[in-house]
Design a protein around this motif. Structure first.
Motif, PDB file in Angstrom:
ATOM      1  N   SER A  15       0.849  -1.187   0.000  1.00  0.00           N
ATOM      2  CA  SER A  15       0.000   0.000   0.000  1.00  0.00           C
ATOM      3  C   SER A  15       0.883   1.235   0.000  1.00  0.00           C
ATOM      4  O   SER A  15       1.986   1.222   0.532  1.00  0.00           O
ATOM      5  CB  SER A  15      -0.954   0.002   1.196  1.00  0.00           C
ATOM      6  N   ILE A  61      -1.612   8.019  -1.561  1.00  0.00           N
ATOM      7  CA  ILE A  61      -1.981   8.420  -2.914  1.00  0.00           C
ATOM      8  C   ILE A  61      -1.042   9.500  -3.462  1.00  0.00           C
ATOM      9  O   ILE A  61      -0.713   9.496  -4.643  1.00  0.00           O
ATOM     10  CB  ILE A  61      -3.463   8.835  -2.975  1.00  0.00           C
ATOM     11  N   THR A  80      -3.763   4.704  -0.625  1.00  0.00           N
ATOM     12  CA  THR A  80      -4.440   5.135   0.601  1.00  0.00           C
ATOM     13  C   THR A  80      -4.454   6.657   0.725  1.00  0.00           C
ATOM     14  O   THR A  80      -3.597   7.349   0.173  1.00  0.00           O
ATOM     15  CB  THR A  80      -3.756   4.538   1.842  1.00  0.00           C
ATOM     16  N   ARG A  81      -5.446   7.137   1.443  1.00  0.00           N
ATOM     17  CA  ARG A  81      -5.515   8.546   1.825  1.00  0.00           C
ATOM     18  C   ARG A  81      -5.839   8.552   3.308  1.00  0.00           C
ATOM     19  O   ARG A  81      -6.825   7.939   3.724  1.00  0.00           O
ATOM     20  CB  ARG A  81      -6.589   9.275   1.028  1.00  0.00           C
ATOM     21  N   HIS A  82      -4.984   9.153   4.090  1.00  0.00           N
ATOM     22  CA  HIS A  82      -5.135   9.198   5.553  1.00  0.00           C
ATOM     23  C   HIS A  82      -5.248   7.773   6.123  1.00  0.00           C
ATOM     24  O   HIS A  82      -6.024   7.522   7.033  1.00  0.00           O
ATOM     25  CB  HIS A  82      -6.351  10.034   5.967  1.00  0.00           C
ATOM     26  N   ARG A 115      -6.529   5.089   4.815  1.00  0.00           N
ATOM     27  CA  ARG A 115      -7.657   4.274   4.359  1.00  0.00           C
ATOM     28  C   ARG A 115      -7.530   4.019   2.862  1.00  0.00           C
ATOM     29  O   ARG A 115      -7.236   4.937   2.095  1.00  0.00           O
ATOM     30  CB  ARG A 115      -8.969   4.984   4.638  1.00  0.00           C
ATOM     31  N   THR A 116      -7.772   2.782   2.450  1.00  0.00           N
ATOM     32  CA  THR A 116      -7.685   2.437   1.030  1.00  0.00           C
ATOM     33  C   THR A 116      -8.791   3.137   0.261  1.00  0.00           C
ATOM     34  O   THR A 116      -9.961   3.041   0.614  1.00  0.00           O
ATOM     35  CB  THR A 116      -7.787   0.917   0.838  1.00  0.00           C
ATOM     36  N   VAL A 117      -8.407   3.857  -0.811  1.00  0.00           N
ATOM     37  CA  VAL A 117      -9.379   4.541  -1.659  1.00  0.00           C
ATOM     38  C   VAL A 117      -9.425   3.955  -3.060  1.00  0.00           C
ATOM     39  O   VAL A 117     -10.402   4.158  -3.784  1.00  0.00           O
ATOM     40  CB  VAL A 117      -9.114   6.060  -1.730  1.00  0.00           C
ATOM     41  N   ALA A 118      -8.387   3.233  -3.443  1.00  0.00           N
ATOM     42  CA  ALA A 118      -8.332   2.615  -4.768  1.00  0.00           C
ATOM     43  C   ALA A 118      -7.243   1.548  -4.759  1.00  0.00           C
ATOM     44  O   ALA A 118      -6.422   1.500  -3.829  1.00  0.00           O
ATOM     45  CB  ALA A 118      -8.034   3.657  -5.842  1.00  0.00           C
TER      46      ALA A 118
END
Length: 130
Positions: free
Chosen positions: A4, A7, A31-33, A35-38
């Motif tokens: 991971s 982003i 990830t952003r902060h 948390r997985t976003v994509a």
């Protein structure tokens, strides 16, 4: 390569991440902060996030089915009928029905995709009604 990446950090390495996914089959989460976003991975390894219940409108017939994602206008479906025939249908419109007292629904309107499918549909014998 990491499993991971943030982003922002991944932005500069996108080409390398894509090449790594293609050659190794590994999926990398963006990830952003924290948390997985994509995710980036080989197309066969990445599953759709959900499914969509739609009504396929195929000429005079309609079928409710669950698709892995909402289709796009211009895509085609191969649909097998109950008597074993197959037709190609072209998505011509997507219609959302939103009513205050009913569950929202998605209608996928289709036309026969080619002249041959249209000809077959028009010239098939009508099955015996029993």
């Amino acid at each position: 390569m990491e499993k991971s990446l943030g982003i922002e950090a991944a932005r500069a390495r996108l080409g390398d991440i894509a090449d790594h996914a293609r050659t190794t089959g590994q999926v990398t989460a963006l990830t952003r902060h924290g948390r997985t976003v994509a995710v980036i991975g080989p197309a066969h390894a990445v599953q759709p996030a959900g499914s969509v219940k739609v009504t396929l409108w195929l000429g005079d017939d309609d079928q409710v089915c669950v698709l892995p994602a909402l289709p796009h206008i211009g895509e085609t479906f191969l649909v097998e009928t109950t008597n074993g025939n197959e037709d190609y249908w072209l998505v011509t419109n997507i219609q959302w029905d939103l009513r205050p007292d009913e569950e929202p629904s998605v209608n996928v309107l289709c036309d026969l995709a080619d002249d041959y499918s249209a000809w077959l549909s028009a010239h098939r014998p009508i099955p015996d009604q029993k």
